[in-house]
Design a protein around this motif. Sequence first.
Motif, PDB file in Angstrom:
ATOM      1  N   TYR A 131       0.827  -1.203   0.000  1.00 29.62           N
ATOM      2  CA  TYR A 131       0.000   0.000   0.000  1.00 29.62           C
ATOM      3  C   TYR A 131       0.862   1.254   0.000  1.00 29.62           C
ATOM      4  CZ  TYR A 131       0.568   1.108   5.032  1.00 29.62           C
ATOM      5  OH  TYR A 131       1.061   1.469   6.258  1.00 29.62           O
ATOM      6  N   VAL A 132       0.460   2.211  -0.820  1.00 28.34           N
ATOM      7  CA  VAL A 132       1.142   3.502  -0.920  1.00 28.34           C
ATOM      8  C   VAL A 132       0.141   4.580  -0.530  1.00 28.34           C
ATOM      9  CG1 VAL A 132       2.317   5.133  -2.438  1.00 28.34           C
ATOM     10  CG2 VAL A 132       2.629   2.671  -2.779  1.00 28.34           C
ATOM     11  N   PRO A 133       0.357   5.291   0.580  1.00 25.44           N
ATOM     12  CA  PRO A 133      -0.558   6.354   0.967  1.00 25.44           C
ATOM     13  C   PRO A 133      -0.717   7.386  -0.139  1.00 25.44           C
ATOM     14  CG  PRO A 133       0.894   5.829   2.794  1.00 25.44           C
ATOM     15  CD  PRO A 133       1.412   5.064   1.606  1.00 25.44           C
ATOM     16  N   LYS A 134      -1.929   7.868  -0.309  1.00 22.36           N
ATOM     17  CA  LYS A 134      -2.332   8.834  -1.340  1.00 22.36           C
ATOM     18  C   LYS A 134      -2.400   8.202  -2.727  1.00 22.36           C
ATOM     19  CE  LYS A 134      -3.507  11.850   0.041  1.00 22.36           C
ATOM     20  NZ  LYS A 134      -4.780  11.966   0.839  1.00 22.36           N
ATOM     21  N   VAL A 135      -2.490   6.864  -2.767  1.00 20.71           N
ATOM     22  CA  VAL A 135      -2.728   6.176  -4.046  1.00 20.71           C
ATOM     23  C   VAL A 135      -3.881   5.189  -3.824  1.00 20.71           C
ATOM     24  CG1 VAL A 135      -1.681   5.004  -6.020  1.00 20.71           C
ATOM     25  CG2 VAL A 135      -0.244   6.387  -4.531  1.00 20.71           C
ATOM     26  N   ALA A 136      -4.988   5.710  -3.323  1.00 21.48           N
ATOM     27  CA  ALA A 136      -6.212   4.926  -3.116  1.00 21.48           C
ATOM     28  C   ALA A 136      -6.013   3.746  -2.171  1.00 21.48           C
ATOM     29  CB  ALA A 136      -6.762   4.431  -4.458  1.00 21.48           C
ATOM     30  N   CYS A 137      -5.084   3.855  -1.247  1.00 19.22           N
ATOM     31  CA  CYS A 137      -4.817   2.708  -0.376  1.00 19.22           C
ATOM     32  C   CYS A 137      -5.962   2.457   0.611  1.00 19.22           C
ATOM     33  CB  CYS A 137      -3.483   2.870   0.357  1.00 19.22           C
ATOM     34  SG  CYS A 137      -3.483   4.058   1.705  1.00 19.22           S
ATOM     35  N   ASN A 192       1.650   9.731 -10.150  1.00 15.47           N
ATOM     36  CA  ASN A 192       2.598  10.803 -10.477  1.00 15.47           C
ATOM     37  C   ASN A 192       3.147  11.388  -9.175  1.00 15.47           C
ATOM     38  OD1 ASN A 192       3.337  13.729 -10.795  1.00 15.47           O
ATOM     39  ND2 ASN A 192       2.982  13.240 -12.939  1.00 15.47           N
ATOM     40  N   PRO A 193       4.470  11.404  -8.992  1.00 14.81           N
ATOM     41  CA  PRO A 193       5.047  11.808  -7.697  1.00 14.81           C
ATOM     42  C   PRO A 193       4.643  13.204  -7.231  1.00 14.81           C
ATOM     43  CG  PRO A 193       6.694  10.715  -9.045  1.00 14.81           C
ATOM     44  CD  PRO A 193       5.501  10.916  -9.926  1.00 14.81           C
ATOM     45  N   MET A 194       4.637  14.193  -8.137  1.00 13.89           N
ATOM     46  CA  MET A 194       4.291  15.547  -7.713  1.00 13.89           C
ATOM     47  C   MET A 194       2.805  15.648  -7.375  1.00 13.89           C
ATOM     48  SD  MET A 194       7.087  17.130  -7.510  1.00 13.89           S
ATOM     49  CE  MET A 194       6.363  18.696  -7.025  1.00 13.89           C
ATOM     50  N   GLU A 195       1.977  14.928  -8.107  1.00 16.12           N
ATOM     51  CA  GLU A 195       0.545  14.921  -7.811  1.00 16.12           C
ATOM     52  C   GLU A 195       0.295  14.280  -6.448  1.00 16.12           C
ATOM     53  OE1 GLU A 195      -3.165  12.497  -9.597  1.00 16.12           O
ATOM     54  OE2 GLU A 195      -2.118  13.752 -11.079  1.00 16.12           O
ATOM     55  N   ARG A 196       1.042  13.226  -6.161  1.00 13.99           N
ATOM     56  CA  ARG A 196       0.899  12.553  -4.868  1.00 13.99           C
ATOM     57  C   ARG A 196       1.327  13.477  -3.730  1.00 13.99           C
ATOM     58  NH1 ARG A 196       4.891   8.823  -2.289  1.00 13.99           N
ATOM     59  NH2 ARG A 196       3.818   8.012  -0.442  1.00 13.99           N
ATOM     60  N   LEU A 197       2.430  14.210  -3.909  1.00 12.80           N
ATOM     61  CA  LEU A 197       2.886  15.138  -2.876  1.00 12.80           C
ATOM     62  C   LEU A 197       1.861  16.243  -2.645  1.00 12.80           C
ATOM     63  CD1 LEU A 197       6.709  15.593  -3.600  1.00 12.80           C
ATOM     64  CD2 LEU A 197       5.611  14.221  -1.825  1.00 12.80           C
ATOM     65  N   LEU A 198       1.293  16.767  -3.740  1.00 10.49           N
ATOM     66  CA  LEU A 198       0.297  17.821  -3.592  1.00 10.49           C
ATOM     67  C   LEU A 198      -0.952  17.295  -2.882  1.00 10.49           C
ATOM     68  CD1 LEU A 198      -0.737  20.651  -4.035  1.00 10.49           C
ATOM     69  CD2 LEU A 198      -1.386  20.018  -6.379  1.00 10.49           C
ATOM     70  N   SER A 199      -1.346  16.073  -3.194  1.00  8.91           N
ATOM     71  CA  SER A 199      -2.496  15.468  -2.528  1.00  8.91           C
ATOM     72  C   SER A 199      -2.243  15.321  -1.032  1.00  8.91           C
ATOM     73  CB  SER A 199      -2.801  14.103  -3.154  1.00  8.91           C
ATOM     74  OG  SER A 199      -3.882  13.475  -2.494  1.00  8.91           O
ATOM     75  N   ALA A 200      -1.035  14.878  -0.675  1.00  6.62           N
ATOM     76  CA  ALA A 200      -0.678  14.738   0.734  1.00  6.62           C
ATOM     77  C   ALA A 200      -0.678  16.092   1.433  1.00  6.62           C
ATOM     78  CB  ALA A 200       0.689  14.067   0.863  1.00  6.62           C
ATOM     79  N   TYR A 201      -0.119  17.094   0.771  1.00  9.92           N
ATOM     80  CA  TYR A 201      -0.060  18.441   1.347  1.00  9.92           C
ATOM     81  C   TYR A 201      -1.454  18.998   1.621  1.00  9.92           C
ATOM     82  CZ  TYR A 201       0.046  23.537   1.172  1.00  9.92           C
ATOM     83  OH  TYR A 201      -0.171  24.873   1.423  1.00  9.92           O
ATOM     84  N   ASN A 253       7.720  10.584   6.717  1.00  9.24           N
ATOM     85  CA  ASN A 253       6.386  10.048   6.938  1.00  9.24           C
ATOM     86  C   ASN A 253       5.956   9.289   5.685  1.00  9.24           C
ATOM     87  OD1 ASN A 253       3.257  10.443   6.533  1.00  9.24           O
ATOM     88  ND2 ASN A 253       3.606  10.649   8.728  1.00  9.24           N
ATOM     89  N   GLU A 254       5.209   8.211   5.859  1.00 11.65           N
ATOM     90  CA  GLU A 254       4.842   7.356   4.728  1.00 11.65           C
ATOM     91  C   GLU A 254       4.011   8.084   3.674  1.00 11.65           C
ATOM     92  OE1 GLU A 254       0.789   5.351   6.673  1.00 11.65           O
ATOM     93  OE2 GLU A 254       2.484   4.092   6.138  1.00 11.65           O
ATOM     94  N   HIS A 255       3.339   9.168   4.048  1.00 12.51           N
ATOM     95  CA  HIS A 255       2.484   9.870   3.090  1.00 12.51           C
ATOM     96  C   HIS A 255       3.288  10.653   2.057  1.00 12.51           C
ATOM     97  CE1 HIS A 255      -0.436   8.979   6.256  1.00 12.51           C
ATOM     98  NE2 HIS A 255      -1.327   9.030   5.296  1.00 12.51           N
ATOM     99  N   TRP A 256       4.561  10.912   2.332  1.00 10.81           N
ATOM    100  CA  TRP A 256       5.384  11.580   1.326  1.00 10.81           C
ATOM    101  C   TRP A 256       6.726  10.879   1.100  1.00 10.81           C
ATOM    102  CZ3 TRP A 256       2.964  14.733   5.162  1.00 10.81           C
ATOM    103  CH2 TRP A 256       3.682  14.906   6.354  1.00 10.81           C
ATOM    104  N   MET A 257       6.917   9.712   1.687  1.00  4.79           N
ATOM    105  CA  MET A 257       8.097   8.917   1.369  1.00  4.79           C
ATOM    106  C   MET A 257       7.988   8.429  -0.085  1.00  4.79           C
ATOM    107  SD  MET A 257       9.562   5.417   3.182  1.00  4.79           S
ATOM    108  CE  MET A 257      10.106   6.208   4.703  1.00  4.79           C
ATOM    109  N   PRO A 258       9.084   8.446  -0.861  1.00  7.75           N
ATOM    110  CA  PRO A 258       9.009   7.950  -2.242  1.00  7.75           C
ATOM    111  C   PRO A 258       8.475   6.519  -2.309  1.00  7.75           C
ATOM    112  CG  PRO A 258      11.073   9.114  -1.890  1.00  7.75           C
ATOM    113  CD  PRO A 258      10.415   9.000  -0.542  1.00  7.75           C
ATOM    114  N   ILE A 259       7.741   6.228  -3.376  1.00  6.60           N
ATOM    115  CA  ILE A 259       7.171   4.890  -3.555  1.00  6.60           C
ATOM    116  C   ILE A 259       8.272   3.843  -3.587  1.00  6.60           C
ATOM    117  CG2 ILE A 259       5.820   3.419  -5.108  1.00  6.60           C
ATOM    118  CD1 ILE A 259       4.336   5.933  -6.005  1.00  6.60           C
TER     119      ILE A 259
END
Length: 353
Positions: A131-137, A192-201, A253-259
């Motif tokens: 599971y990857v946080p911010k990817v529909a986990c 997409n890494p930047m999209e995931r970071l923005l979602s976490a933010y 934190n797992e929500h912004w750690m690289p996949i």
Amino acid sequence: AVPPPLPPRAVTARSRARSRGAVGAALLPSMLMFGVILASSGLLLMIERGILAQVGPPPLHPPAGLSRRDGPDSTAELELEVLRDTRNRTIRALCGQRSMPRSVWELPPGQRRTVLQHLLVSDKYRFLYCYVPKVACSNWKRILKVLDGALESVDVKGKMDHKSDLVFLGDMKPEEISYRLKHYYKFIFVRNPMERLLSAYRNKFGEIKEYQQKYGVEIIRRYRKNGGNSAGDDVSFSEFLQYLLDEDVERMNEHWMPIYNLCQPCAVRYDFIGSYERLHADANHVLERIQAPSFVRFPERQAWYKPVTAETLHYYLCNTPRRLIKELLPKYILDFFLFAYPLPNVTSEFCRQ
């Protein structure tokens, strides 16, 4: 061939995976190694020069056995096959490097602990899901609970408990871990890494007080003059990215750690890599592959969820100092490179649009 029967589980409480074998020579490649890999692909040069246009892995010819047919559906299908072929080739090339880990037992203890605690287990359906946080986990965790009988339906309302009624590979004994890694179907979903970071933010600093107090207050204290009185709920995206730039990847934190660091695609050979961009189609593929009951389907997006649109990402990136994005990219470059995502476009021409 039918895999051997499942080894019996210990009667006592599950113990965490223990270190096994020599680790020293099998560390995750250093940034120097990353630099060599990136330089060979031309990405490092583009980062150094600040050329952050839409750049991804080089285009490939259609994989063997595929032919171009007329019609939008067949074209989309071909593009999808090329994308998957690109990802598979890139992962094989990187993971084929001599210094890369070949199994979870070759990882340093901290890295091994991270990936094993992100691999969820279904013994009933014989699969592992990283599971990857911010990817529909959250929705995948709902599915696991339904498959295990702990939840009646994926549509049950209420706050998601991310720990109870879930089985983590890291809580098993080494022989149990090895068996499942060898014989179970393994999958992961990427974004997409930047999209995931923005979602976490937007989620963590715009909606969740716990994160505002734990991380937001510290971020503002570090990067803003006279920010000592902030409640942590007004962190800017630039301040968040500066914080990521200064953080040790292994301690994030797992929500912004690289996949890559969360799921270690070299140490764990995944059978399927789904993407957030094709979430429902790829999820249906997995559900069919694991032979889930027909009543189990991937949940629809919650009404309250605010998706990150292309326009939203464009706005945030173009209002962030270009230097900051350029310096942050090396930390997430393997996510861009391995999973075939384009580097963010923050050229002046693009941002004027």
